[in-house]
Write a protein that holds these residues in place. Structure first.
Motif, mmCIF file in Angstrom:
data_model
loop_
_atom_site.group_PDB
_atom_site.id
_atom_site.type_symbol
_atom_site.label_atom_id
_atom_site.label_comp_id
_atom_site.label_asym_id
_atom_site.label_seq_id
_atom_site.Cartn_x
_atom_site.Cartn_y
_atom_site.Cartn_z
ATOM 1 N N TRP A 1 0.843 -1.192 0.000
ATOM 2 C CA TRP A 1 0.000 0.000 0.000
ATOM 3 C C TRP A 1 0.886 1.252 0.000
ATOM 4 O O TRP A 1 0.651 2.199 -0.755
ATOM 5 N N LYS A 2 1.905 1.258 0.828
ATOM 6 C CA LYS A 2 2.807 2.417 0.868
ATOM 7 C C LYS A 2 3.462 2.642 -0.487
ATOM 8 O O LYS A 2 3.556 3.786 -0.964
ATOM 9 N N GLU A 3 3.906 1.573 -1.105
ATOM 10 C CA GLU A 3 4.575 1.709 -2.396
ATOM 11 C C GLU A 3 3.599 2.123 -3.494
ATOM 12 O O GLU A 3 3.980 2.831 -4.438
ATOM 13 N N ALA A 4 2.326 1.726 -3.347
ATOM 14 C CA ALA A 4 1.308 2.154 -4.307
ATOM 15 C C ALA A 4 1.078 3.662 -4.202
ATOM 16 O O ALA A 4 0.870 4.342 -5.218
ATOM 17 N N ILE A 5 1.130 4.192 -2.994
ATOM 18 C CA ILE A 5 1.015 5.641 -2.806
ATOM 19 C C ILE A 5 2.192 6.352 -3.458
ATOM 20 O O ILE A 5 2.025 7.338 -4.188
ATOM 21 N N VAL A 6 3.390 5.858 -3.211
ATOM 22 C CA VAL A 6 4.595 6.475 -3.776
ATOM 23 C C VAL A 6 4.563 6.435 -5.306
ATOM 24 O O VAL A 6 4.999 7.389 -5.980
ATOM 25 N N ALA A 7 4.031 5.364 -5.867
ATOM 26 C CA ALA A 7 4.009 5.199 -7.329
ATOM 27 C C ALA A 7 2.876 5.974 -7.995
ATOM 28 O O ALA A 7 2.882 6.162 -9.224
ATOM 29 N N THR B 1 -7.432 1.326 -8.471
ATOM 30 C CA THR B 1 -7.035 -0.056 -8.698
ATOM 31 C C THR B 1 -8.049 -0.653 -9.666
ATOM 32 O O THR B 1 -9.020 0.014 -10.059
ATOM 33 N N ASN B 2 -7.865 -1.898 -10.042
ATOM 34 C CA ASN B 2 -8.874 -2.538 -10.893
ATOM 35 C C ASN B 2 -10.227 -2.548 -10.190
ATOM 36 O O ASN B 2 -11.270 -2.301 -10.812
ATOM 37 N N ARG B 3 -10.207 -2.810 -8.903
ATOM 38 C CA ARG B 3 -11.450 -2.888 -8.139
ATOM 39 C C ARG B 3 -12.147 -1.524 -8.071
ATOM 40 O O ARG B 3 -13.346 -1.413 -8.343
ATOM 41 N N THR B 4 -11.396 -0.481 -7.713
ATOM 42 C CA THR B 4 -12.035 0.828 -7.569
ATOM 43 C C THR B 4 -12.412 1.423 -8.921
ATOM 44 O O THR B 4 -13.393 2.178 -9.010
ATOM 45 N N LYS C 1 -8.780 -6.162 5.895
ATOM 46 C CA LYS C 1 -7.501 -6.513 6.513
ATOM 47 C C LYS C 1 -6.586 -7.263 5.554
ATOM 48 O O LYS C 1 -5.361 -7.232 5.718
ATOM 49 N N ASP C 2 -7.162 -7.918 4.540
ATOM 50 C CA ASP C 2 -6.333 -8.569 3.532
ATOM 51 C C ASP C 2 -5.558 -7.529 2.722
ATOM 52 O O ASP C 2 -4.456 -7.800 2.231
ATOM 53 N N LEU C 3 -6.132 -6.348 2.571
ATOM 54 C CA LEU C 3 -5.432 -5.251 1.918
ATOM 55 C C LEU C 3 -4.515 -4.539 2.903
ATOM 56 O O LEU C 3 -3.325 -4.384 2.664
ATOM 57 N N TYR C 4 -5.085 -4.114 4.033
ATOM 58 C CA TYR C 4 -4.337 -3.304 4.990
ATOM 59 C C TYR C 4 -3.064 -4.002 5.462
ATOM 60 O O TYR C 4 -1.994 -3.383 5.518
ATOM 61 N N PHE C 5 -3.198 -5.275 5.798
ATOM 62 C CA PHE C 5 -2.070 -5.968 6.431
ATOM 63 C C PHE C 5 -1.549 -7.151 5.618
ATOM 64 O O PHE C 5 -0.455 -7.637 5.878
ATOM 65 N N GLY C 6 -2.336 -7.587 4.624
ATOM 66 C CA GLY C 6 -1.885 -8.683 3.769
ATOM 67 C C GLY C 6 -1.285 -8.205 2.464
ATOM 68 O O GLY C 6 -0.628 -8.978 1.764
ATOM 69 N N GLY C 7 -1.558 -6.951 2.089
ATOM 70 C CA GLY C 7 -0.955 -6.386 0.893
ATOM 71 C C GLY C 7 -1.663 -6.676 -0.412
ATOM 72 O O GLY C 7 -1.152 -6.326 -1.476
ATOM 73 N N ASP C 8 -2.859 -7.291 -0.352
ATOM 74 C CA ASP C 8 -3.617 -7.565 -1.570
ATOM 75 C C ASP C 8 -4.384 -6.305 -1.954
ATOM 76 O O ASP C 8 -5.442 -6.016 -1.391
ATOM 77 N N MET C 9 -3.877 -5.560 -2.910
ATOM 78 C CA MET C 9 -4.450 -4.254 -3.247
ATOM 79 C C MET C 9 -5.813 -4.346 -3.919
ATOM 80 O O MET C 9 -6.502 -3.335 -4.076
ATOM 81 N N GLU C 10 -6.220 -5.540 -4.317
ATOM 82 C CA GLU C 10 -7.543 -5.711 -4.920
ATOM 83 C C GLU C 10 -8.553 -6.309 -3.943
ATOM 84 O O GLU C 10 -9.713 -6.504 -4.290
ATOM 85 N N ALA C 11 -8.114 -6.565 -2.706
ATOM 86 C CA ALA C 11 -8.998 -7.213 -1.742
ATOM 87 C C ALA C 11 -10.040 -6.273 -1.175
ATOM 88 O O ALA C 11 -11.103 -6.709 -0.715
#
Length: 312
Positions: A210-216, A238-241, A260-270
Motif C-alpha cells: 500500500w505504501k509503495e502504491a502511494i509512492v508510485a 485499482t482494478n477494483r475501484t 484486513k487482507d489489503l491493509y495488512f496482507g498487501g492484496d491491493m484488490e482485496a
C-alpha cells in the motif's frame, strides 16, 4: 523557530500537526510516533473494535508521555457508551466526525475535554460551532477517506469557513508538506491534519504494498466513489475501484469486507485503499519524525521566503 498559537496551546503540542484517525491504521504504533515527534497522534474508533482500542490507548501511555487524542467516528461506532469509554481513559482531546456535532459535545466538554468536529461544508461548520465545539477540522474534498458526496476543495472551503467562524481551524485534505501547511495557514488555519502522508510513513502499520502504491501514484490516481450516496469516499485507483467508479454497487461498505487482507496482507484488490490526491506528491516512505521535521522546516522557510519577496 517555534509555533505559538491557539492550536499548540489547546493541544499542548510543539507543532500544530495532527495525524488523521484512519481505521485500523491510527493506533499506538503510528500515533505514538507522531506525538513523540511533537505533533498530535490520534487513536481511531472507526474500526469499531473498542476492545482493541482500549489496548491501544494503554500502549500509548507506555510509548509516549506526550499528548494524544481519540476520534469518535459516529457513523461507525454505535456503542452508546463511547463517551464514557473516552472519558474513563483520561483522554484530553477528542475529534468527532461523521455525525451530529451536538450528539456528544456537551457531555465531553462537561468532563473537561477539548472537542473538535470534522466538517466538509460551511453549513456543517456553523452547526458545529452552535453545538459548542472548541474548534473545527475543515476537510477539503481532495483528502482521502470518507467524504461528503459534494466535495469542496480546501482552497475554497478553508477561507469560506474562516470568514464565518472565530474558533480555531485545523486544515485537512491536500496537506503533505511545509508548503501546503503554509498555504493552509494563509487561508485561515492554525493547524493541519495529515492522512495519506502518514499512511505512507515507516511507522504506519499497513502493508508495504500500500505504501509503495502511494509512492508510485500520480496526482490523477485516485477515484471518488459513491458520490450519489453516503458515505462517498476517495481511494487509490485499482482494478477494483475503477470498476466501482463505473458500476457502483447498492452498498459500498460491503466492499470493505476483506479490508484486513489489503491493509495488512498487501492484496491491493482485496478491498478499497483510501487515499487523498496528495499521493501524487509523495515520493518516498519516510519515518514520521523526518516527515514532521521537514514539514516544519519547510513551513518556516516558505513563510520567510514569501515575506522577503513580497513584504519588503
Amino acid at each position: 523557530m517555534r509555533f505559538a498559537n491557539r492550536i499548540t496551546e489547546m493541544l499542548g503540542v510543539e507543532y500544530p500537526i495532527v495525524q488523521a484517525p484512519m481505521g485500523w491504521i491510527a493506533r499506538a504504533q503510528l500515533a505514538s510516533a507522531v506525538s513523540n515527534a511533537g505533533g498530535l497522534g490520534i487513536i481511531e474508533t472507526s474500526s469499531g473494535e473498542l476492545d482493541e482500542i482500549r489496548t491501544e490507548i494503554r500502549k500509548m501511555r507506555e510509548l509516549t508521555d506526550k499528548p494524544f487524542g481519540v476520534n469518535i467516528a459516529q457513523a461507525f461506532v454505535r456503542d452508546p457508551g463511547i463517551v464514557k469509554f473516552v472519558i474513563d481513559h483520561k483522554v484530553r482531546f477528542v475529534t468527532t466526525s461523521a455525525g451530529d456535532p451536538g450528539k456528544y459535545c456537551a457531555e465531553l466538554k462537561r468532563a473537561g475535554l477539548i472537542v473538535f468536529h470534522v466538517i466538509p461544508t460551511l453549513k456543517g461548520a456553523l452547526k458545529a460551532v452552535e453545538a459548542g465545539v472548541d474548534g473545527l477540522i475543515v476537510e477539503g474534498g481532495e483528502g482521502g477517506g470518507f467524504k461528503n458526496p459534494q466535495p469542496v476543495a480546501s482552497m475554497v472551503l478553508l477561507p469560506l469557513v474562516r470568514e464565518k467562524v472565530k474558533v480555531p481551524i485545523i486544515a485537512a485534505g491536500g496537506i503533505v508538506d511545509g508548503r501546503t501547511m503554509a498555504a493552509a495557514f494563509a487561508l485561515g488555519a492554525e493547524g493541519v491534519q495529515m492522512g495519506t502522508r502518514m499512511v505512507s510513513s515507516e511507522e504506519s502499520p499497513v502493508h508495504r504494498n500500500w505504501k509503495e502504491a502511494i509512492v508510485a501514484a500520480a496526482e490523477t490516481d485516485t477515484v471518488f466513489l459513491n458520490q450519489f450516496s453516503k458515505p462517498a469516499l476517495r481511494a487509490l485507483r485499482t482494478n477494483r475501484t475503477s470498476r466501482l467508479e463505473r458500476e457502483p454497487g447498492p452498498n459500498m461498505m460491503t466492499e470493505f469486507g476483506t479490508a484486513k487482507d489489503l491493509y495488512f496482507g498487501g492484496d491491493m484488490e482485496a478491498s478499497i485503499a483510501l487515499s487523498g490526491q496528495v499521493c501524487g506528491r509523495i515520493e518516498s516512505i519516510k519515518p514520521v519524525a523526518q516527515i514532521i521535521r521537514e514539514t516544519v522546516d519547510e513551513f518556516f522557510a516558505t513563510v520567510r521566503n514569501l515575506s522577503n519577496a513580497y513584504a519588503s
